[in-house]
Scaffold this motif. Structure first.
Motif, PDB file in Angstrom:
ATOM      1  N   ILE A 150       1.092  -1.049   0.005  1.00 56.66           N
ATOM      2  CA  ILE A 150       0.280  -0.083   0.365  1.00 56.66           C
ATOM      3  C   ILE A 150       0.216   1.060   0.140  1.00 56.66           C
ATOM      4  O   ILE A 150       1.108   2.579  -0.702  1.00 56.66           O
ATOM      5  CB  ILE A 150      -0.941   0.024   1.295  1.00 56.66           C
ATOM      6  N   PHE A 151       2.028   1.351   1.038  1.00 51.13           N
ATOM      7  CA  PHE A 151       2.927   2.314   0.816  1.00 51.13           C
ATOM      8  C   PHE A 151       3.190   2.253  -0.242  1.00 51.13           C
ATOM      9  O   PHE A 151       3.599   3.511  -0.759  1.00 51.13           O
ATOM     10  CB  PHE A 151       4.014   1.841   1.829  1.00 51.13           C
ATOM     11  N   GLY A 152       3.513   1.909  -0.645  1.00 50.27           N
ATOM     12  CA  GLY A 152       4.820   1.753  -2.591  1.00 50.27           C
ATOM     13  C   GLY A 152       3.604   1.947  -3.952  1.00 50.27           C
ATOM     14  O   GLY A 152       3.694   2.626  -4.026  1.00 50.27           O
ATOM     15  N   GLY A 153       2.346   1.688  -3.163  1.00 50.47           N
ATOM     16  CA  GLY A 153       1.329   2.807  -4.966  1.00 50.47           C
ATOM     17  C   GLY A 153       0.771   3.866  -4.048  1.00 50.47           C
ATOM     18  O   GLY A 153       1.691   4.547  -4.893  1.00 50.47           O
ATOM     19  N   TRP A 154       1.161   4.654  -3.336  1.00 50.29           N
ATOM     20  CA  TRP A 154       1.295   6.040  -2.751  1.00 50.29           C
ATOM     21  C   TRP A 154       2.280   6.101  -3.137  1.00 50.29           C
ATOM     22  O   TRP A 154       2.431   7.264  -3.763  1.00 50.29           O
ATOM     23  CB  TRP A 154       1.040   6.312  -1.292  1.00 50.29           C
ATOM     24  N   LEU A 155       3.384   6.290  -2.658  1.00 53.71           N
ATOM     25  CA  LEU A 155       4.474   6.401  -3.822  1.00 53.71           C
ATOM     26  C   LEU A 155       4.929   6.426  -4.519  1.00 53.71           C
ATOM     27  O   LEU A 155       5.465   7.058  -5.617  1.00 53.71           O
ATOM     28  CB  LEU A 155       6.163   6.031  -2.592  1.00 53.71           C
ATOM     29  N   ALA A 156       3.839   5.351  -5.004  1.00 51.01           N
ATOM     30  CA  ALA A 156       4.384   5.489  -7.451  1.00 51.01           C
ATOM     31  C   ALA A 156       3.321   6.821  -7.809  1.00 51.01           C
ATOM     32  O   ALA A 156       4.205   7.383  -8.436  1.00 51.01           O
ATOM     33  CB  ALA A 156       3.986   4.231  -7.319  1.00 51.01           C
ATOM     34  N   ILE A 157       2.258   7.045  -7.219  1.00 45.08           N
ATOM     35  CA  ILE A 157       1.658   7.890  -6.965  1.00 45.08           C
ATOM     36  C   ILE A 157       2.015   9.817  -7.210  1.00 45.08           C
ATOM     37  O   ILE A 157       2.392  10.319  -7.822  1.00 45.08           O
ATOM     38  CB  ILE A 157       0.391   8.313  -6.591  1.00 45.08           C
ATOM     39  N   LEU A 209      -3.993  -5.311 -10.804  1.00 52.50           N
ATOM     40  CA  LEU A 209      -4.077  -6.556 -11.600  1.00 52.50           C
ATOM     41  C   LEU A 209      -3.430  -7.242 -10.641  1.00 52.50           C
ATOM     42  O   LEU A 209      -3.959  -8.433 -10.595  1.00 52.50           O
ATOM     43  CB  LEU A 209      -2.835  -6.724 -12.906  1.00 52.50           C
ATOM     44  N   PHE A 210      -2.660  -7.117  -9.952  1.00 46.18           N
ATOM     45  CA  PHE A 210      -1.874  -7.779  -8.896  1.00 46.18           C
ATOM     46  C   PHE A 210      -2.154  -7.600  -7.723  1.00 46.18           C
ATOM     47  O   PHE A 210      -1.536  -8.280  -6.476  1.00 46.18           O
ATOM     48  CB  PHE A 210      -0.139  -7.718  -9.063  1.00 46.18           C
ATOM     49  N   ASP A 211      -3.273  -6.496  -7.202  1.00 47.05           N
ATOM     50  CA  ASP A 211      -3.302  -6.396  -5.563  1.00 47.05           C
ATOM     51  C   ASP A 211      -4.989  -5.784  -5.373  1.00 47.05           C
ATOM     52  O   ASP A 211      -5.411  -5.466  -6.577  1.00 47.05           O
ATOM     53  CB  ASP A 211      -2.321  -5.614  -5.060  1.00 47.05           C
ATOM     54  N   HIS A 212      -5.312  -5.922  -3.813  1.00 49.14           N
ATOM     55  CA  HIS A 212      -6.555  -5.375  -3.824  1.00 49.14           C
ATOM     56  C   HIS A 212      -7.588  -4.679  -2.873  1.00 49.14           C
ATOM     57  O   HIS A 212      -8.612  -4.130  -3.413  1.00 49.14           O
ATOM     58  CB  HIS A 212      -7.812  -6.732  -3.942  1.00 49.14           C
ATOM     59  N   TYR A 213      -6.218  -3.728  -2.844  1.00 51.25           N
ATOM     60  CA  TYR A 213      -6.653  -3.137  -1.433  1.00 51.25           C
ATOM     61  C   TYR A 213      -6.959  -1.413  -2.452  1.00 51.25           C
ATOM     62  O   TYR A 213      -7.846  -0.554  -1.812  1.00 51.25           O
ATOM     63  CB  TYR A 213      -4.930  -2.002  -1.137  1.00 51.25           C
ATOM     64  N   PHE A 214      -6.963  -1.111  -3.702  1.00 46.08           N
ATOM     65  CA  PHE A 214      -7.926   0.053  -3.748  1.00 46.08           C
ATOM     66  C   PHE A 214      -9.355   0.127  -3.843  1.00 46.08           C
ATOM     67  O   PHE A 214      -9.698   0.790  -3.798  1.00 46.08           O
ATOM     68  CB  PHE A 214      -7.222  -0.003  -5.425  1.00 46.08           C
ATOM     69  N   TRP A 215      -9.883  -1.537  -3.351  1.00 48.36           N
ATOM     70  CA  TRP A 215     -10.845  -1.457  -4.078  1.00 48.36           C
ATOM     71  C   TRP A 215     -11.289  -1.991  -2.125  1.00 48.36           C
ATOM     72  O   TRP A 215     -12.522  -1.643  -1.676  1.00 48.36           O
ATOM     73  CB  TRP A 215     -11.329  -2.639  -4.672  1.00 48.36           C
ATOM     74  N   SER A 216     -10.623  -2.307  -1.719  1.00 51.56           N
ATOM     75  CA  SER A 216     -11.098  -3.314  -0.215  1.00 51.56           C
ATOM     76  C   SER A 216     -10.910  -2.242   0.569  1.00 51.56           C
ATOM     77  O   SER A 216     -11.423  -2.181   1.858  1.00 51.56           O
ATOM     78  CB  SER A 216     -10.162  -4.077  -0.299  1.00 51.56           C
ATOM     79  N   TYR A 217      -9.785  -1.817   1.058  1.00 49.84           N
ATOM     80  CA  TYR A 217      -9.370  -0.583   2.048  1.00 49.84           C
ATOM     81  C   TYR A 217      -9.929   0.498   2.300  1.00 49.84           C
ATOM     82  O   TYR A 217      -8.998   1.531   0.873  1.00 49.84           O
ATOM     83  CB  TYR A 217      -7.431  -0.928   2.743  1.00 49.84           C
ATOM     84  N   TRP A 218      -9.547   0.910   2.991  1.00 55.26           N
ATOM     85  CA  TRP A 218      -9.762   2.645   2.988  1.00 55.26           C
ATOM     86  C   TRP A 218      -8.455   3.326   2.400  1.00 55.26           C
ATOM     87  O   TRP A 218      -8.273   4.571   1.831  1.00 55.26           O
ATOM     88  CB  TRP A 218      -9.958   3.542   4.573  1.00 55.26           C
ATOM     89  N   SER A 219      -7.438   3.262   2.032  1.00 54.72           N
ATOM     90  CA  SER A 219      -6.067   3.508   2.678  1.00 54.72           C
ATOM     91  C   SER A 219      -5.876   3.371   1.289  1.00 54.72           C
ATOM     92  O   SER A 219      -5.073   4.590   0.380  1.00 54.72           O
ATOM     93  CB  SER A 219      -4.852   2.959   2.686  1.00 54.72           C
ATOM     94  N   GLY A 220      -5.909   2.357  -0.004  1.00 51.46           N
ATOM     95  CA  GLY A 220      -6.401   2.100  -1.169  1.00 51.46           C
ATOM     96  C   GLY A 220      -7.531   3.639  -1.687  1.00 51.46           C
ATOM     97  O   GLY A 220      -7.397   4.142  -2.849  1.00 51.46           O
ATOM     98  N   GLN A 221      -8.922   3.229  -1.521  1.00 55.94           N
ATOM     99  CA  GLN A 221     -10.013   3.731  -2.184  1.00 55.94           C
ATOM    100  C   GLN A 221      -9.485   5.302  -1.657  1.00 55.94           C
ATOM    101  O   GLN A 221      -9.789   6.541  -2.716  1.00 55.94           O
ATOM    102  CB  GLN A 221     -10.604   3.737  -0.976  1.00 55.94           C
ATOM    103  N   SER A 222      -8.835   5.902  -0.388  1.00 54.05           N
ATOM    104  CA  SER A 222      -8.568   7.185  -0.764  1.00 54.05           C
ATOM    105  C   SER A 222      -7.639   8.139  -1.261  1.00 54.05           C
ATOM    106  O   SER A 222      -6.902   8.635  -2.245  1.00 54.05           O
ATOM    107  CB  SER A 222      -7.840   7.880   0.707  1.00 54.05           C
ATOM    108  N   LEU A 223      -6.068   6.677  -2.033  1.00 50.35           N
ATOM    109  CA  LEU A 223      -5.532   6.825  -2.929  1.00 50.35           C
ATOM    110  C   LEU A 223      -5.840   6.802  -4.145  1.00 50.35           C
ATOM    111  O   LEU A 223      -5.597   8.311  -4.951  1.00 50.35           O
ATOM    112  CB  LEU A 223      -4.449   6.254  -3.026  1.00 50.35           C
TER     113      LEU A 223
END
Length: 429
Positions: A192-199, A400-414
Motif C-alpha cells: 500500500i505504501f508502494g502505491g502511494w509512493l508511485a503516485i 491486476l496484482f492487488d486489491h487494496y484500491f477496492w477493499s481498504y480505506w488507504s487504497g480507496q483514498s489514494l
C-alpha cells in the motif's frame, strides 16, 4: 457565515484533509472469521473523516465554479440508489455481511463527496499536488527510519502496528540467512505504501514541468528522489512495475511535446541517481524479491493464486448480484466453504488479488452493468489525457496484482486523490 469566511474555511479544510488522509488512525470494533482477523468486517471511523466531512459541508455551502448538468446528476443518484439496493439484497440481511457492505459504502460515498466538493471549487492543481507531496514526506522519513532500524514502531495514536523483521507474518525479503524488513511508512502493508509512493513520484515529475522558481524545482527534485528511494525499499513489485510503465508514458509525452524544462530533468536525474546508488547497495535483496522459487516468494505466489481461484468459485455461486462489496471473505469461508477447525486451510484468508475480478465478485454481472452505466454518466471525454493516463495507468497495473484500491480505506483514498490529480491542465494551475 459570509461567503469569504466560508471560502477561507474551505481552503484550510481541504488542505487538512489531504494531510490527514494517509494517516490510518481510527476507532474500530474488531471482526474475525474463524478466529482470523477480518479487516473488511471491522466497523471503523478514521480521524481523517472529520476533516473530510467538514470539507464536504463547507464546499457544498459555497457556490459551484463548474457547470452543472441537472439531468445527468439525477440519473447518477438514481443508478447509485439502485446499485446500493442490489448490494443490500446480496447480503441476505446477514448482520456480519451487511456490516462489511455498509462500511464500504460509507467510505466510498465520503470520498466521492469530497472529490466532488473539491472539483466544484476548482482548487488549483499545483496547490493540490504540493499538499499531497507534503502529506507523504513524514511517511517517507518514517520509512527510512524503519529500514535503518529494521523495526516498525507501533503507535495506536498514529494508526501504526508494531512490526519486527524476525517475527512471523511481517513483510520481509529473505536473502540467505537475512530477513530484510520492507518499509511500511504509516500503512498496514508495504504494498500500500508502494502505491502511494508511485503516485507521489509521478506527481513530483508532473509538478516539475509546471514550476517556475528554483526553490520549487529543488522541492520537486528532493521529493522525487526521496519518494523513489522509499518506493524501492518497499519491495512492492507491482508498484515498481506501475512506476516504470507510467514513467515511460510520461517521458514519451515529454519528448513528443517537447515540454521538458531544466527543472523536470533535475527531478528525473536526481531520482534516477538516488535509486541507482541505493539499488546497487541493495541489489541482493532486489534480486531475491524476484526469485519466485524461494520460500517466501513461492508462498506469496501460491496465496495469490488460491485467492483468485476462491474468487472465481464464489463468483460462479453468485453470478447475478454478487456477495456485496467487502463481504466476499465472509460469504466464501462461512456461508459457502466447509471449515474444519482441527485441520484449517494452510492458505490464509485473502480477497482475490485482482481488483477487476473482485469487483465482479462483489457486485455480480447485474451490479457491474449498473456501474458501467454510472461511469458513462460521470466520466466525460478526457480532454486532459496526460493526467488521466499518468495517474490511472499505475492504478490499473497495480489493480491486476492487488486489491487494496477496492477493499481498504488507504487504497480507496489514494484512488480519490488520483481522480483529483488527474486534472493536470487546470487553467488556474
Amino acid at each position: 457565515m459570509t461567503s469569504s469566511r466560508l471560502l477561507r474555511a474551505f481552503d484550510i479544510l481541504w488542505r487538512l484533509s489531504i494531510v490527514l488522509l494517509p494517516w490510518q488512525t481510527r476507532w474500530f470494533l474488531d471482526a474475525s472469521i474463524h478466529g482470523v482477523t477480518w479487516e473488511q468486517g471491522r466497523i471503523s471511523m478514521y480521524v481523517s473523516w472529520f476533516a473530510l466531512l467538514a470539507t464536504v459541508v463547507v464546499g457544498f455551502l459555497l457556490p459551484s465554479k463548474e457547470p452543472q448538468k441537472e439531468k445527468r446528476s439525477r440519473l447518477v443518484w438514481v443508478f447509485s440508489a439502485i446499485l446500493f439496493s442490489v448490494t443490500i439484497i446480496a447480503t441476505r440481511l446477514d448482520r456480519q455481511a451487511l456490516t462489511a457492505v455498509l462500511q464500504w459504502w460509507a467510505q466510498v460515498m465520503l470520498l466521492g463527496a469530497c472529490v466532488v466538493s473539491v472539483k466544484r471549487q476548482q482548487v488549483p492543481w499545483k496547490t493540490l499536488a504540493t499538499w499531497f507531496m507534503i502529506s507523504l514526506i513524514p511517511f517517507t522519513i518514517l520509512g527510512f527510519v524503519q529500514y535503518a532500524t529494521q523495526e516498525v514502531w507501533g503507535s495506536k495514536w498514529l494508526g501504526i502496528a508494531a512490526q519486527l523483521s524476525q517475527n512471523s507474518g511481517v513483510s520481509v525479503v529473505e536473502h540467505g540467512a537475512y530477513r530484510i524488513l520492507r518499509i511500511y511508512g504509516g500503512f498496514s502493508h508495504p504494498n500500500i505504501f508502494g502505491g502511494w509512493l508511485a503516485i507521489g513520484v509521478l506527481t513530483s515529475f508532473l509538478l516539475s514541468l509546471k514550476v517556475e522558481s528554483k526553490r520549487d524545482a529543488i522541492f520537486c527534485a528532493l521529493t522525487a528522489s526521496s519518494f523513489s528511494v522509499a518506493l524501492l525499499l518497499t519491495y512492492a513489485r507491482s508498484a515498481w512495475l506501475a512506476m516504470v510503465i507510467a514513467g515511460t508514458i510520461l517521458l514519451v509525452h515529454v519528448f513528443r511535446t517537447r515540454r521538458a524544462s531544466q527543472f523536470f530533468w533535475l527531478a528525473l536525474v536526481a531520482s534516477f541517481l538516488s535509486v541507482a546508488i541505493v539499488g546497487f547497495s541493495q541489489r541482493d535483496h532486489i534480486l531475491a524479491r524476484g526469485d519466485t522459487s524461494s520460500r517466501l516468494e513461492s508462498l506469496s505466489v501460491n496465496t495469490r493464486i488460491a485467492s483468485l481461484q476462491d474468487g472465481v468459485d464464489t463468483l460462479l455461486m453468485h453470478p447475478l448480484i454478487g456477495t456485496g462489496p467487502n463481504a466476499e471473505l465472509y460469504v466464501t469461508w462461512v456461508a459457502e466453504q466447509p471449515f474444519d477447525m482441527l485441520n484449517p486451510s494452510p492458505v490464509p484468508f485473502e480477497s482475490p488479488h485482482n481488483v477487476f475480478l473482485l469487483a465482479v465478485e462483489n457486485f455480480g454481472f447485474i451490479g457491474m452493468a449498473i456501474i458501467i452505466a454510472l461511469l458513462f454518466l460521470v466520466v466525460r471525454t478526457p480532454t486532459r489525457r496526460l493526467g488521466v493516463i499518468a495517474f490511472f495507468a499505475p492504478l490499473l497495473i497495480i489493480g491486476l496484482f492487488d486489491h487494496y484500491f477496492w477493499s481498504y480505506w488507504s487504497g480507496q483514498s489514494l484512488v480519490a486523490l488520483a481522480i483529483l490529480l488527474s486534472n493536470t491542465q487546470d487553467p488556474r494551475a
